[in-house]
Design a protein around this motif. Structure first.
Motif, mmCIF file in Angstrom:
data_model
loop_
_atom_site.group_PDB
_atom_site.id
_atom_site.type_symbol
_atom_site.label_atom_id
_atom_site.label_comp_id
_atom_site.label_asym_id
_atom_site.label_seq_id
_atom_site.Cartn_x
_atom_site.Cartn_y
_atom_site.Cartn_z
ATOM 1 N N GLY A 122 19.913 39.933 33.192
ATOM 2 C CA GLY A 122 20.843 38.996 33.838
ATOM 3 C C GLY A 122 20.230 38.506 35.144
ATOM 4 O O GLY A 122 19.054 38.155 35.210
ATOM 5 N N GLY A 123 21.011 38.561 36.203
ATOM 6 C CA GLY A 123 20.526 38.083 37.489
ATOM 7 C C GLY A 123 19.341 38.878 38.016
ATOM 8 O O GLY A 123 18.590 38.392 38.864
ATOM 9 N N SER A 124 19.163 40.084 37.517
ATOM 10 C CA SER A 124 18.044 40.915 37.982
ATOM 11 C C SER A 124 16.769 40.638 37.191
ATOM 12 O O SER A 124 15.767 41.330 37.346
ATOM 13 C CB SER A 124 18.434 42.397 37.876
ATOM 14 O OG SER A 124 19.569 42.629 38.679
ATOM 15 N N SER B 28 18.217 46.371 39.601
ATOM 16 C CA SER B 28 19.595 46.437 39.095
ATOM 17 C C SER B 28 20.542 46.595 40.269
ATOM 18 O O SER B 28 20.460 47.581 41.003
ATOM 19 C CB SER B 28 19.771 47.620 38.131
ATOM 20 O OG SER B 28 21.121 47.706 37.720
ATOM 21 N N LYS B 29 21.406 45.626 40.417
ATOM 22 C CA LYS B 29 22.367 45.690 41.519
ATOM 23 C C LYS B 29 23.178 46.986 41.448
ATOM 24 O O LYS B 29 23.300 47.710 42.415
ATOM 25 C CB LYS B 29 23.280 44.457 41.448
ATOM 26 C CG LYS B 29 24.353 44.424 42.512
ATOM 27 C CD LYS B 29 25.162 43.139 42.441
ATOM 28 C CE LYS B 29 26.377 43.251 43.360
ATOM 29 N NZ LYS B 29 27.210 42.050 43.358
ATOM 30 N N THR B 30 23.692 47.268 40.259
ATOM 31 C CA THR B 30 24.575 48.439 40.101
ATOM 32 C C THR B 30 23.793 49.716 39.788
ATOM 33 O O THR B 30 24.269 50.811 40.019
ATOM 34 C CB THR B 30 25.535 48.193 38.930
ATOM 35 O OG1 THR B 30 24.740 47.890 37.767
ATOM 36 C CG2 THR B 30 26.480 47.036 39.225
ATOM 37 N N PHE B 31 22.635 49.571 39.223
ATOM 38 C CA PHE B 31 21.818 50.674 38.689
ATOM 39 C C PHE B 31 22.574 51.488 37.639
ATOM 40 O O PHE B 31 22.313 52.678 37.438
ATOM 41 C CB PHE B 31 21.281 51.584 39.811
ATOM 42 C CG PHE B 31 19.793 51.768 39.698
ATOM 43 C CD1 PHE B 31 18.913 50.782 40.124
ATOM 44 C CD2 PHE B 31 19.248 52.918 39.123
ATOM 45 C CE1 PHE B 31 17.539 50.920 39.990
ATOM 46 C CE2 PHE B 31 17.873 53.076 38.981
ATOM 47 C CZ PHE B 31 17.012 52.066 39.418
ATOM 48 N N THR C 151 23.371 49.538 34.649
ATOM 49 C CA THR C 151 23.280 48.660 33.474
ATOM 50 C C THR C 151 22.442 49.339 32.391
ATOM 51 O O THR C 151 21.285 49.707 32.617
ATOM 52 C CB THR C 151 22.667 47.300 33.892
ATOM 53 O OG1 THR C 151 23.466 46.772 34.942
ATOM 54 C CG2 THR C 151 22.629 46.320 32.741
ATOM 55 N N THR D 62 18.833 48.242 31.476
ATOM 56 C CA THR D 62 17.825 48.479 32.513
ATOM 57 C C THR D 62 17.517 49.966 32.650
ATOM 58 O O THR D 62 16.350 50.369 32.729
ATOM 59 C CB THR D 62 18.306 47.879 33.840
ATOM 60 O OG1 THR D 62 18.520 46.487 33.615
ATOM 61 C CG2 THR D 62 17.308 48.078 34.957
ATOM 62 N N GLY E 258 24.994 39.001 41.280
ATOM 63 C CA GLY E 258 23.754 39.162 40.514
ATOM 64 C C GLY E 258 23.056 37.839 40.266
ATOM 65 O O GLY E 258 21.842 37.704 40.432
ATOM 66 N N GLN F 15 23.028 31.240 33.253
ATOM 67 C CA GLN F 15 23.805 32.344 33.828
ATOM 68 C C GLN F 15 24.534 31.878 35.081
ATOM 69 O O GLN F 15 25.712 32.166 35.266
ATOM 70 C CB GLN F 15 22.917 33.550 34.173
ATOM 71 C CG GLN F 15 23.773 34.739 34.615
ATOM 72 C CD GLN F 15 23.024 35.830 35.368
ATOM 73 O OE1 GLN F 15 21.911 35.635 35.819
ATOM 74 N NE2 GLN F 15 23.661 36.977 35.517
ATOM 75 N N GLU G 244 28.194 31.985 33.659
ATOM 76 C CA GLU G 244 28.830 33.246 34.046
ATOM 77 C C GLU G 244 29.773 33.005 35.233
ATOM 78 O O GLU G 244 30.749 33.717 35.413
ATOM 79 C CB GLU G 244 27.771 34.305 34.398
ATOM 80 C CG GLU G 244 28.296 35.732 34.272
ATOM 81 C CD GLU G 244 27.225 36.804 34.474
ATOM 82 O OE1 GLU G 244 26.677 36.915 35.580
ATOM 83 O OE2 GLU G 244 26.941 37.557 33.525
ATOM 84 N N VAL H 116 32.120 39.863 30.541
ATOM 85 C CA VAL H 116 31.001 40.560 29.907
ATOM 86 C C VAL H 116 31.327 42.037 29.657
ATOM 87 O O VAL H 116 30.557 42.748 29.014
ATOM 88 C CB VAL H 116 29.691 40.457 30.738
ATOM 89 C CG1 VAL H 116 29.247 39.011 30.848
ATOM 90 C CG2 VAL H 116 29.853 41.053 32.111
ATOM 91 N N LYS I 227 30.324 45.421 26.485
ATOM 92 C CA LYS I 227 29.627 46.642 26.943
ATOM 93 C C LYS I 227 30.377 47.883 26.461
ATOM 94 O O LYS I 227 29.789 48.841 25.971
ATOM 95 C CB LYS I 227 29.559 46.681 28.470
ATOM 96 C CG LYS I 227 28.688 45.641 29.110
ATOM 97 C CD LYS I 227 28.635 45.886 30.625
ATOM 98 C CE LYS I 227 28.017 44.737 31.375
ATOM 99 N NZ LYS I 227 28.097 44.862 32.828
HETATM 100 O O1 F6P Z 1 26.807 42.121 32.685
HETATM 101 C C1 F6P Z 1 26.607 41.020 33.479
HETATM 102 C C2 F6P Z 1 25.901 41.414 34.719
HETATM 103 O O2 F6P Z 1 26.730 42.170 35.510
HETATM 104 C C3 F6P Z 1 25.379 40.208 35.473
HETATM 105 O O3 F6P Z 1 26.336 39.614 36.258
HETATM 106 C C4 F6P Z 1 24.247 40.806 36.218
HETATM 107 O O4 F6P Z 1 23.378 39.840 36.734
HETATM 108 C C5 F6P Z 1 23.634 41.664 35.149
HETATM 109 O O5 F6P Z 1 24.731 42.175 34.428
HETATM 110 C C6 F6P Z 1 22.750 42.789 35.623
HETATM 111 O O6 F6P Z 1 23.434 43.654 36.461
HETATM 112 P P1 F6P Z 1 22.675 44.689 37.359
HETATM 113 O O7 F6P Z 1 21.814 43.950 38.306
HETATM 114 O O8 F6P Z 1 23.744 45.480 38.049
HETATM 115 O O9 F6P Z 1 21.847 45.576 36.461
#
Ligand code: F6P
Length: 549
Positions: free
Chosen positions: A158-160, A210-213, A215, A218, A272, A354, A358, A509, A513
């Motif tokens: 995604g954004g990452s 990964s913003k959330t780490f 995903t 990833t 993201g 995206q 999105e 989204v 998941k």
């Molecule tokens: O599932 C969508 C999303 O949350 C996007 O908005 C984001 O860019 C992508 O997943 C990756 O998320 P992350 O950077 O937390 O791994």
């Protein structure tokens, strides 16, 4: 009327006036608009930074533009814009500020979130990234065995992924060609396999983005990458020299086994899809160097300032956003094509998908009421001239209205040989020819005058009247890329503001998941999944049989 007493968007006088205007214009023809106003080409254009934006080939008059601006005023687009720039929590469903503009703010700017100035943190991370990028580029940062890093593999999705991967392609001619930089996103193991199969682990740096780490794609790919590395280097300590993380979540980064000293931070107020100019751009920065990266940020800032200060009449993101609303809401256009005439922009439209879809693929408004107006379009497109030999037929002679953006450059990139540079005029001749053909078409009379037999005349007639925006820049530089991306970011913002939707969440989204997690044990172990529908149950059984389980 909404439950809160506010008038629904499509019942406001401004919306109704636009609907009436649309009816009155009827089958307005671009040929007639240009015949009536020979100066239309120059008059319907704007300059922002290095970008020359021509919007003359749109199905609009001065009245249309005025009415659209009145809709923007009635929906307080500029009020929301100011709230965004001030750091207010305009992403209400996630209770977050939306401050990607702070990522490119100058060092001395003050932008507060919850009473804290975030700008010093932004620059501290940029400085840390620059230091690291320089060390990798110079060979000072080595792998575990002391070998120089020659390969950088970004793992993210995604954004990452889309942002840094797109920008790396766009700016390829500015990259250090001695480095191999690859991007892995898909949980399909083939993606990682192809990315690393010819690399030496001792020379490879993994950038886990990964913003959330959390995903799953990833984390799964990063785990496999670590196994690949350790299979070759055998010592756990190697991870510290070969893995860095880009994230907002230090706890999860540490849990994964990456030293947080090797983590480049960003913040929950960066979405993201708005993040590649944050730490998420580290692989790009390693490739192009910190100076070029900062030039790109300067480019973003030019358009940020324009959007923040230009009056409505000459505000490019406002105009582009409103034109999209004109077609989507008043002409029933369902999609929007972005057609760059540059090989280097091959991933640009995928990135915009995206950013736009999105952000604005929503069907409830900010208060949770269902919207009964169209929101975000389907965004699509690939570079010209390739598309001309594939799907342009449908744009020219199909039954759908497809507004399109054409993006081109006056000069080819420096690195090309003289012979290849000479091809640029042919590329751009196609660029200008296409918007001309789309706008003005070819009448049956013109076809007949060429001696075409009557039975073929309908087939060779081009209706024209297909609206396009042309965005022309002198050349493809880091700054111009920043300007282009900021232009689209703010265009998407404008549309979300008018539609009264939250452009900064992405709840849509989540369901997929959750279901994927539930279905996986059914595939691997044949586990009985409660509540699985009959179709999916049958498909799972077929899959297991074909998989030989
Ligand atoms: O599932 C969508 C999303 O949350 C996007 O908005 C984001 O860019 C992508 O997943 C990756 O998320 P992350 O950077 O937390 O791994």
């Amino acid at each position: 009327m909404n439950a809160d007493g506010r008038t629904r968007l499509n019942q406001t006088p401004e919306w109704t006036a636009l609907a009436k205007h649309r009816e009155e214009l009827g089958d307005i023809r671009l040929r007639e608009l240009f015949a009536a106003d020979p100066g239309r080409g120059g008059a319907y254009s704007l300059r922002v930074g290095d970008l020359y934006i021509d919007y003359s080939k749109h199905l609009v008059t001065d009245d249309t533009l005025r009415l659209l601006r009145e809709l923007a005023a009635a929906t307080d687009v500029f009020g929301l814009r100011d709230a965004m720039f001030r750091g207010e929590k305009i992403n209400t469903t996630e209770d977050r500020a939306v401050l990607h503009t702070a990522l490119r703010a100058p060092r001395d700017a003050v932008i507060e979130v919850d009473g804290e100035n975030v700008v010093p943190d932004v620059h501290a991370v940029l400085d840390k990234m620059a230091d690291f990028a320089n060390r990798v580029r110079s060979g000072e940062w080595t792998g575990h065995t002391g070998k120089r890093i020659r390969n950088v593999v970004n793992i993210g999705i995604g954004g990452s992924d889309l942002g840094p991967a797109m920008a790396y392609e766009v700016l390829r001619s500015f990259t250090d060609r001695s480095l191999t930089v690859r991007f892995v996103s898909n949980v399909d193991g083939a993606d990682l396999h192809e990315a690393v199969r010819d690399l030496d682990p001792a020379e490879t740096l993994f950038v886990i983005a990964s913003k959330t780490f959390t995903t799953i794609e990833t984390v799964t790919n990063a785990t496999s990458a670590r196994s690949w590395l350790l299979d070759a280097l055998a010592e756990e300590a190697a991870v510290a020299r070969h893995f860095v993380a880009l994230s907002t979540n230090a706890e999860k980064v540490a849990e994964f086994g990456i030293d947080t000293a090797n983590m480049f931070e960003f913040w929950d107020w960066v979405g993201g899809r708005y993040s590649y100019d944050s730490a998420i751009g580290l692989a790009l920065m390693i490739a192009i160097g910190p100076d070029r990266f900062r030039e790109m940020l300067d480019g973003f800032r030019i358009v940020d300032e324009h959007f923040r200060t230009a009056p409505a009449e000459s505000n490019a993101p406002l105009l582009l956003g409103l034109l999209g609303i004109w077609y989507g809401n008043f002409h029933d256009a369902q999609s929007h094509a972005v057609l760059p005439y540059s090989h280097y922009l091959s991933k640009f439209t995928a990135y915009l998908q995206q950013l736009d879809m999105e952000s604005n693929g929503k069907s409830v408004d900010r208060e949770g009421n269902p919207v009964d107006w169209q929101t975000g379009p389907v965004v699509w497109g690939t570079p010209g001239t390739n598309g001309q030999h594939a799907y342009y037929q449908l744009i020219h002679q199909g039954t759908k209205l497809i507004p399109a953006d054409f993006i081109g450059f006056a000069r080819p990139v420096d690195e090309l040989s003289d012979e290849l540079k000479a091809q640029h005029d042919l590329l751009m001749a196609n660029f200008f020819a296409q918007t001309q053909a789309l706008a003005f078409g070819k009448t049956p009379e013109e076809v007949r005058a060429e001696g075409v037999p009557q039975e073929l005349v309908p087939h060779k007639t081009f209706q024209g009247n297909h609206p396009t925006t042309t965005i022309l820049a002198p050349e493809l530089t880091p700054s111009v890329l920043g300007q282009l991306v900021a232009l689209y970011e703010h265009k998407v913002f404008v549309q979300g503001a008018v539609w009264n939707i939250d452009s900064f969440d992405q709840w849509g989204v989540e369901l997929g998941k959750v279901l994927a997690k539930r279905v996986e044990p059914a595939l691997t172990e044949g586990a009985e999944v409660e509540g699985l529908d009959a179709s999916t149950r049958a498909l799972v059984a077929a899959y297991r049989e074909l998989r030989g389980r």
